[in-house]
Write a protein that holds these residues in place. Structure first.
Motif, PDB file in Angstrom:
ATOM      1  N   SER A 147       0.826  -1.208   0.000  1.00  0.00           N
ATOM      2  CA  SER A 147       0.000   0.000   0.000  1.00  0.00           C
ATOM      3  C   SER A 147       0.858   1.254   0.000  1.00  0.00           C
ATOM      4  CB  SER A 147      -0.938   0.007   1.213  1.00  0.00           C
ATOM      5  OG  SER A 147      -0.192   0.034   2.420  1.00  0.00           O
ATOM      6  N   LEU A 148       0.190   2.365  -0.286  1.00  0.00           N
ATOM      7  CA  LEU A 148       0.794   3.694  -0.269  1.00  0.00           C
ATOM      8  C   LEU A 148      -0.080   4.578   0.609  1.00  0.00           C
ATOM      9  CD1 LEU A 148       3.153   5.345  -1.705  1.00  0.00           C
ATOM     10  CD2 LEU A 148       1.342   6.236  -3.177  1.00  0.00           C
ATOM     11  N   SER A 149       0.508   5.177   1.643  1.00  0.00           N
ATOM     12  CA  SER A 149      -0.227   6.021   2.584  1.00  0.00           C
ATOM     13  C   SER A 149       0.181   7.472   2.388  1.00  0.00           C
ATOM     14  CB  SER A 149       0.039   5.581   4.033  1.00  0.00           C
ATOM     15  OG  SER A 149      -0.386   4.249   4.249  1.00  0.00           O
ATOM     16  N   ILE A 150      -0.801   8.310   2.058  1.00  0.00           N
ATOM     17  CA  ILE A 150      -0.569   9.735   1.838  1.00  0.00           C
ATOM     18  C   ILE A 150      -1.034  10.485   3.081  1.00  0.00           C
ATOM     19  CG2 ILE A 150      -0.990  11.716   0.330  1.00  0.00           C
ATOM     20  CD1 ILE A 150       0.373   9.503  -1.138  1.00  0.00           C
ATOM     21  N   PRO A 151      -0.173  11.305   3.706  1.00  0.00           N
ATOM     22  CA  PRO A 151      -0.616  12.062   4.883  1.00  0.00           C
ATOM     23  C   PRO A 151      -1.506  13.228   4.476  1.00  0.00           C
ATOM     24  CG  PRO A 151       1.602  12.715   4.294  1.00  0.00           C
ATOM     25  CD  PRO A 151       1.226  11.590   3.364  1.00  0.00           C
ATOM     26  N   THR A 152      -2.003  13.956   5.438  1.00  0.00           N
ATOM     27  CA  THR A 152      -2.764  15.166   5.150  1.00  0.00           C
ATOM     28  C   THR A 152      -1.848  16.183   4.487  1.00  0.00           C
ATOM     29  OG1 THR A 152      -4.156  14.748   7.082  1.00  0.00           O
ATOM     30  CG2 THR A 152      -4.197  16.973   6.135  1.00  0.00           C
ATOM     31  N   LEU A 153      -2.280  16.726   3.374  1.00  0.00           N
ATOM     32  CA  LEU A 153      -1.446  17.612   2.581  1.00  0.00           C
ATOM     33  C   LEU A 153      -1.778  19.069   2.870  1.00  0.00           C
ATOM     34  CD1 LEU A 153      -1.692  15.770  -0.869  1.00  0.00           C
ATOM     35  CD2 LEU A 153       0.073  15.514   0.890  1.00  0.00           C
ATOM     36  N   ALA A 154      -0.769  19.896   2.800  1.00  0.00           N
ATOM     37  CA  ALA A 154      -0.973  21.342   2.894  1.00  0.00           C
ATOM     38  C   ALA A 154      -1.443  21.857   1.541  1.00  0.00           C
ATOM     39  CB  ALA A 154       0.328  22.030   3.295  1.00  0.00           C
ATOM     40  N   HIS A 155      -2.489  22.679   1.558  1.00  0.00           N
ATOM     41  CA  HIS A 155      -3.049  23.220   0.333  1.00  0.00           C
ATOM     42  C   HIS A 155      -2.769  24.714   0.266  1.00  0.00           C
ATOM     43  CE1 HIS A 155      -5.402  19.648  -0.949  1.00  0.00           C
ATOM     44  NE2 HIS A 155      -5.375  19.384   0.352  1.00  0.00           N
ATOM     45  N   ALA A 156      -1.900  25.078  -0.658  1.00  0.00           N
ATOM     46  CA  ALA A 156      -1.583  26.482  -0.915  1.00  0.00           C
ATOM     47  C   ALA A 156      -0.906  26.553  -2.268  1.00  0.00           C
ATOM     48  CB  ALA A 156      -0.681  27.064   0.169  1.00  0.00           C
ATOM     49  N   ALA A 157      -1.322  27.494  -3.068  1.00  0.00           N
ATOM     50  CA  ALA A 157      -0.754  27.631  -4.411  1.00  0.00           C
ATOM     51  C   ALA A 157       0.562  28.372  -4.344  1.00  0.00           C
ATOM     52  CB  ALA A 157      -1.726  28.373  -5.321  1.00  0.00           C
ATOM     53  N   ARG A 158       1.556  27.867  -5.076  1.00  0.00           N
ATOM     54  CA  ARG A 158       2.829  28.558  -5.217  1.00  0.00           C
ATOM     55  C   ARG A 158       2.853  29.296  -6.546  1.00  0.00           C
ATOM     56  NH1 ARG A 158       7.769  24.621  -4.396  1.00  0.00           N
ATOM     57  NH2 ARG A 158       6.840  23.705  -6.255  1.00  0.00           N
ATOM     58  N   ILE A 159       3.248  30.546  -6.507  1.00  0.00           N
ATOM     59  CA  ILE A 159       3.415  31.321  -7.727  1.00  0.00           C
ATOM     60  C   ILE A 159       4.781  31.997  -7.647  1.00  0.00           C
ATOM     61  CG2 ILE A 159       2.507  33.150  -9.182  1.00  0.00           C
ATOM     62  CD1 ILE A 159      -0.209  32.713  -7.999  1.00  0.00           C
ATOM     63  N   PRO A 160       5.652  31.752  -8.630  1.00  0.00           N
ATOM     64  CA  PRO A 160       5.432  30.942  -9.834  1.00  0.00           C
ATOM     65  C   PRO A 160       5.648  29.449  -9.576  1.00  0.00           C
ATOM     66  CG  PRO A 160       7.591  31.954  -9.910  1.00  0.00           C
ATOM     67  CD  PRO A 160       6.942  32.475  -8.663  1.00  0.00           C
ATOM     68  N   ASP A 161       4.911  28.634 -10.296  1.00  0.00           N
ATOM     69  CA  ASP A 161       5.054  27.180 -10.251  1.00  0.00           C
ATOM     70  C   ASP A 161       4.391  26.611 -11.496  1.00  0.00           C
ATOM     71  OD1 ASP A 161       5.404  24.568  -9.665  1.00  0.00           O
ATOM     72  OD2 ASP A 161       4.124  24.509  -7.885  1.00  0.00           O
ATOM     73  N   LEU A 162       5.185  26.311 -12.504  1.00  0.00           N
ATOM     74  CA  LEU A 162       4.639  25.802 -13.763  1.00  0.00           C
ATOM     75  C   LEU A 162       4.034  24.414 -13.587  1.00  0.00           C
ATOM     76  CD1 LEU A 162       7.403  26.977 -16.271  1.00  0.00           C
ATOM     77  CD2 LEU A 162       5.113  27.926 -15.961  1.00  0.00           C
ATOM     78  N   ALA A 163       4.502  23.641 -12.598  1.00  0.00           N
ATOM     79  CA  ALA A 163       3.922  22.321 -12.363  1.00  0.00           C
ATOM     80  C   ALA A 163       2.466  22.445 -11.940  1.00  0.00           C
ATOM     81  CB  ALA A 163       4.725  21.570 -11.308  1.00  0.00           C
ATOM     82  N   ALA A 164       2.150  23.440 -11.095  1.00  0.00           N
ATOM     83  CA  ALA A 164       0.758  23.649 -10.687  1.00  0.00           C
ATOM     84  C   ALA A 164      -0.092  24.100 -11.869  1.00  0.00           C
ATOM     85  CB  ALA A 164       0.694  24.679  -9.568  1.00  0.00           C
ATOM     86  N   THR A 165       0.520  24.841 -12.795  1.00  0.00           N
ATOM     87  CA  THR A 165      -0.222  25.296 -13.977  1.00  0.00           C
ATOM     88  C   THR A 165      -0.517  24.144 -14.913  1.00  0.00           C
ATOM     89  OG1 THR A 165       0.785  27.491 -13.818  1.00  0.00           O
ATOM     90  CG2 THR A 165      -0.171  26.872 -15.938  1.00  0.00           C
ATOM     91  N   THR A 166       0.477  23.308 -15.198  1.00  0.00           N
ATOM     92  CA  THR A 166       0.280  22.216 -16.144  1.00  0.00           C
ATOM     93  C   THR A 166      -0.504  21.058 -15.545  1.00  0.00           C
ATOM     94  OG1 THR A 166       2.444  21.309 -15.526  1.00  0.00           O
ATOM     95  CG2 THR A 166       2.371  22.788 -17.418  1.00  0.00           C
ATOM     96  N   SER A 167      -0.545  20.953 -14.211  1.00  0.00           N
ATOM     97  CA  SER A 167      -1.261  19.837 -13.603  1.00  0.00           C
ATOM     98  C   SER A 167      -2.739  20.133 -13.387  1.00  0.00           C
ATOM     99  CB  SER A 167      -0.623  19.474 -12.263  1.00  0.00           C
ATOM    100  OG  SER A 167      -0.719  20.560 -11.357  1.00  0.00           O
ATOM    101  N   GLY A 168      -3.091  21.398 -13.205  1.00  0.00           N
ATOM    102  CA  GLY A 168      -4.497  21.706 -12.957  1.00  0.00           C
ATOM    103  C   GLY A 168      -4.912  23.096 -13.368  1.00  0.00           C
ATOM    104  N   ALA A 169      -4.054  23.786 -14.151  1.00  0.00           N
ATOM    105  CA  ALA A 169      -4.349  25.162 -14.580  1.00  0.00           C
ATOM    106  C   ALA A 169      -4.807  25.999 -13.393  1.00  0.00           C
ATOM    107  CB  ALA A 169      -5.387  25.157 -15.694  1.00  0.00           C
TER     108      ALA A 169
END
Length: 845
Positions: free
Chosen positions: A488-510
């Protein structure tokens, strides 16, 4: 003398027979002729009603030569995925989801595989296994080191169903002469996408419906060509609807990657013609009489004809009604397919995980496997939220279950790679072997990224006999490693905040374009068809990443339109120097390296930018869409006010010779990157002030490092496209998403269109990251530059839990501030303790 004459004749005959072989040409270019073979399961070249070869009457030679050629039907090609088309190592698997209509599932389908293998692959010990919807349909030895080999497999009748079907290829490969671990990296089998696929009936002209659009066949690169047809130059409102319609086609096509062109209706086997406009605008277009009168929003699918691929007409009495029709198209309908096909379609995008959850490796596409080789590699894709904040505030736990054999060397270990870099290494230390359960391997969250993440688990299990290849028949078949799919793979609780600039965030979910409260802008300073085609291609790809329509507002310059997040797509000459310098690019340096290519045009007689597959391209595993068109000089000489272009060697290779100053700068930046504490110490005061201002001021900004004038970055001479993101001004940084600008540019419109088609290739798109991305579209190589400062913006409802995680993540990204705060608290504690105990107790003498 008679013996001598016989030998001389035999020698001459040998020379005659050898001469043509050296000049043989394959369909891919120079090299051995293409070989078409059939596995032992049946004769793929014989008609079903034909008698067996032993009883077939003799035919004239000319009939024997004509018969097979007439029966080879084209294959319904496989769509490109993030796995690409190469199987590497001793064990590898490729999965392709293929959508079929009801009519295409009937008859006697076949699966055609065209492949090329490394010369080091031993054919007697290497095998390709082909499955359709989980059932094995055939096996064949891998033996194609010098030329492309084509094999066909019969698919049992009734195996294919309406909707998505899964085609799986599994390669088991062994080296000819070398048994070392390093030799396993020399093993590969490359699939030729131009000649591989399901041999089924073409899309039926009479039964084509809107729900069948995912069944449209991709081209030989695995992408779906979309030809936007217009009888005149469209105005901005109509062009805006055309781009929105292309986005909707990409959404309903799911796996297909739309590559857009503007021009007359397209013919051939693959692709879609798209016509968008009001009833009045379409009145003058030919061949549209069959759609009848338009009294509201309408979506009409015109079936294919010999001179035209299927055509989708989006119309209405007004632009508002066209938008209603586009929205209905994007919603799609029920998704059909076999369980294996639907799972393959889901895995092609990566398993979406939001955090605080545990999933089995079986659900991620990993199956239980016993392995008798030296290096087992199994990989899966995980898709994290676009606003995921990667930092060292937690760990992902990979819980493995399996076993390893006794007698392995001290080099035996489990390696875990994350996005191409090593994230963990666990030795297999028990010489007697071990059966393990819940062997937990921590993977730091800082090594993950928003969007697609490729996790590769490698079991390195060498034995002492590998050094001399001294394995007998029994030892060569002994299983060395077992991996169980209940891991299995266990993912912890993730922090949600947009980074700018971050092209990965743009290409992954616009992210910036869908999270902003204002309407996003698509700025097109020039409206030639190549630039608009590139913009439409990128808009469709971003909509596919976001999983929803992006309501772009078209604008002709940076000042017009609403002040929302901005995407600029244009040749570099259409951009102002202030726009480039505001994002950290040097206009003079770009002008220097791109001047020669900016003055070029397409070579006469050349059509399209999709290269024909060659042996060289297949061996190098180049993305099929990554190839620049041949260009001719448009102007006799560059302007005297512009510096001369870089030499041809520098343009071809990003590893051009650097000056002493450039080398010093490069080493300085490298050393700073390797010592984050020193780099962070340079901005402690500024970041602290920004932290205080952001908490007291703008409630949407959690932590910010308001950028000063950004330091310029050096563009590699071989780059054909630049993707940059940031804030043009300091004031724009205070607006969060609304002030962000993403620029995509190239030397001219022609190269912009060709490079955009390469950029959206799944293998290239998934590697975009950082603040800058420089693409060499001749081979798909990509260089990225990480941002020095980022702005963090809230993307979800404020909560104490998320603020705590974001704070921890921000401190981990700024270790100097963390150390300063720790020392400050320690000093405060010391002073407080001293003041409390000073007057306590009795003083001496």
């Amino acid at each position: 003398m008679s013996t001598f004459r016989v030998l001389a004749c035999l020698g001459a005959l040998g020379l005659i027979l050898q001469t043509p072989a050296g000049q043989a040409q394959s369909f891919l270019g120079s090299g051995p002729t293409e070989r078409f073979s059939v596995p032992p399961v049946g004769d793929a070249m014989r008609r079903p009603d034909a008698p067996p070869p032993a009883t077939r009457p003799a035919a004239p030679p000319e009939e024997v030569q004509r018969e097979p050629v007439g029966r080879i039907a084209p294959a319904r090609r496989l769509a490109a995925t993030t796995d690409g088309f190469r199987m590497e190592g001793e064990e590898a698997t490729l999965r392709f989801p293929v959508y079929l209509t009801e009519a295409q599932t009937r008859g006697r389908p076949r699966l055609r595989i065209s492949y090329l293998s490394a010369i080091s692959v031993a054919p007697e010990a290497s095998e390709l296994t082909v499955s359709v919807n989980g059932a094995v349909v055939g096996r064949t030895n891998i033996q194609a080191p010098g030329a492309v080999k084509v094999v066909e497999f019969e698919i049992p009748e009734g195996s294919l169903k309406l909707g998505y079907n899964a085609v799986s290829l599994q390669a088991s490969q062994r080296h000819r002469v070398d048994c070392s671990l390093n030799a396993t990296y020399e093993l590969w089998t490359q699939i030729d996408p131009s000649r591989s696929g399901l041999v089924v009936a073409p899309v039926a002209a009479a039964s084509l419906e809107l729900k069948d659009l995912p069944a449209l066949e991709p081209d030989h690169s695995g992408a779906l060509p979309v030809r936007v047809v217009a009888n005149d130059k469209p105005n901005l409102p109509r062009l805006e609807r055309m781009i929105h319609a292309v986005e909707a086609v990409g959404l309903i096509g799911r796996i297909a990657r739309p590559v857009v062109e503007f021009g007359p209706p397209m013919s051939g086997r693959s692709g879609l013609n798209l016509i968008v406009g009001t009833a009045a605008e379409l009145r003058e277009m030919p061949d549209l009489e069959s759609i009848g009168a338009t009294g509201g929003p309408r979506l009409v699918v015109l079936p294919p004809r010999p001179d035209r691929v299927p055509t989708l007409v989006v119309t209405g009495t007004s632009y508002a009604e066209i938008e209603e029709a586009i929205a209905a198209l994007a919603r799609g309908g029920e998704v059909y397919g076999t369980p294996a096909g639907l799972k393959a379609a889901s895995l092609a995008r990566g398993t979406i995980l939001d955090g605080d959850e545990t999933v089995s490796l079986q659900s991620l596409g990993v199956s239980t496997r016993e392995f008798s080789g030296r290096l087992l590699r199994t990989a899966f894709d995980v898709y994290l939220p676009a606003d995921f904040l990667p930092a060292d505030y937690g760990k992902v736990m990979l819980n493995l279950a399996g076993a390893y054999a006794s007698g392995l060397t001290s080099d035996a270990r489990i390696l875990v790679d994350l996005n191409g870099s090593n994230a963990a290494s666990v030795p297999l230390a028990q010489t007697r072997g071990e059966v393990f359960e819940n062997n937990t391997i921590p993977l730091p969250l800082a090594k993950w990224r928003p969007g697609l993440n490729r996790v590769a688990i490698m079991a390195q299990v060498p034995a002492p006999a590998d050094e001399t290849c001294g394995l007998n028949a029994t030892d060569s078949k002994r299983e060395r490693f077992l991996i169980l799919d209940r891991a299995s793979l266990s993912i912890p609780t993730l922090a949600h905040a947009a980074r700018i600039p971050d092209l990965a965030a743009t290409t992954s979910g616009a992210l910036a374009f869908v999270k902003s409260e204002r309407r996003p802008r698509l700025v097109l300073p020039t409206l030639d068809k190549d630039t608009v085609a590139a913009a439409a291609t990128l808009a469709a790809r971003l909509a596919g990443a976001a999983g929803r329509m992006i309501d772009f507002e078209l604008a002709g310059d940076m000042q017009s339109g609403s002040p929302g997040p901005t995407l600029v797509v244009a040749p570099v000459r259409s951009l102002s120097p202030s726009t480039l310098s505001g994002l950290g690019l040097d206009p003079d340096q770009i002008r220097t390296i791109w001047q020669a290519r900016a003055e070029t045009a397409r070579a006469p007689g050349q059509s399209g930018s999709v290269p024909a597959p060659t042996l060289d391209r297949l061996r190098r595993n180049l993305p099929p869409r990554c190839s620049l068109p041949e260009l001719t000089l448009r102007a006799p000489a560059p302007s005297p006010t512009i510096a001369s272009a870089a030499p041809a060697e520098a343009r071809r290779s990003p590893q051009a010779r650097l000056s002493d100053g450039d080398l010093v700068t490069k080493w300085d930046e490298t050393l700073r990157a390797r010592h984050p504490v020193l780099e962070a110490a340079d901005g402690v005061v500024e970041r602290g002030r920004a932290l205080l201002n952001s908490v007291v001021g703008d409630p949407r900004a959690l932590f910010s490092a308001a950028p000063s004038t950004p330091a310029t970055v050096t563009v590699p001479p071989g780059a054909s496209l630049i993707m940059a993101q940031g804030f043009p001004t300091t004031a724009a940084a205070q607006n969060g998403f609304d002030g962000s600008v993403t620029v995509i540019t190239a030397p001219n419109a022609l190269l912009l269109k060709a490079s955009a088609a390469c950029l959206i290739d799944p293998e290239v798109w998934s590697r975009i990251d950082g603040r800058f991305a420089f693409l060499d579209a001749s081979d798909g190589s990509l260089e990225t530059v990480a941002p020095r400062n980022v702005e963090l913006v809230e993307t979800k409802t404020r909560s104490l839990s998320n603020i705590r995680l974001v704070t921890a993540g921000w401190l981990s990204m700024n270790p100097a501030i963390y150390v300063a705060l720790t020392l400050g608290l320690a000093l405060l504690l010391g002073l407080t303790t001293t003041s409390l105990v000073r007057n306590i107790g009795r003083k001496n003498g």
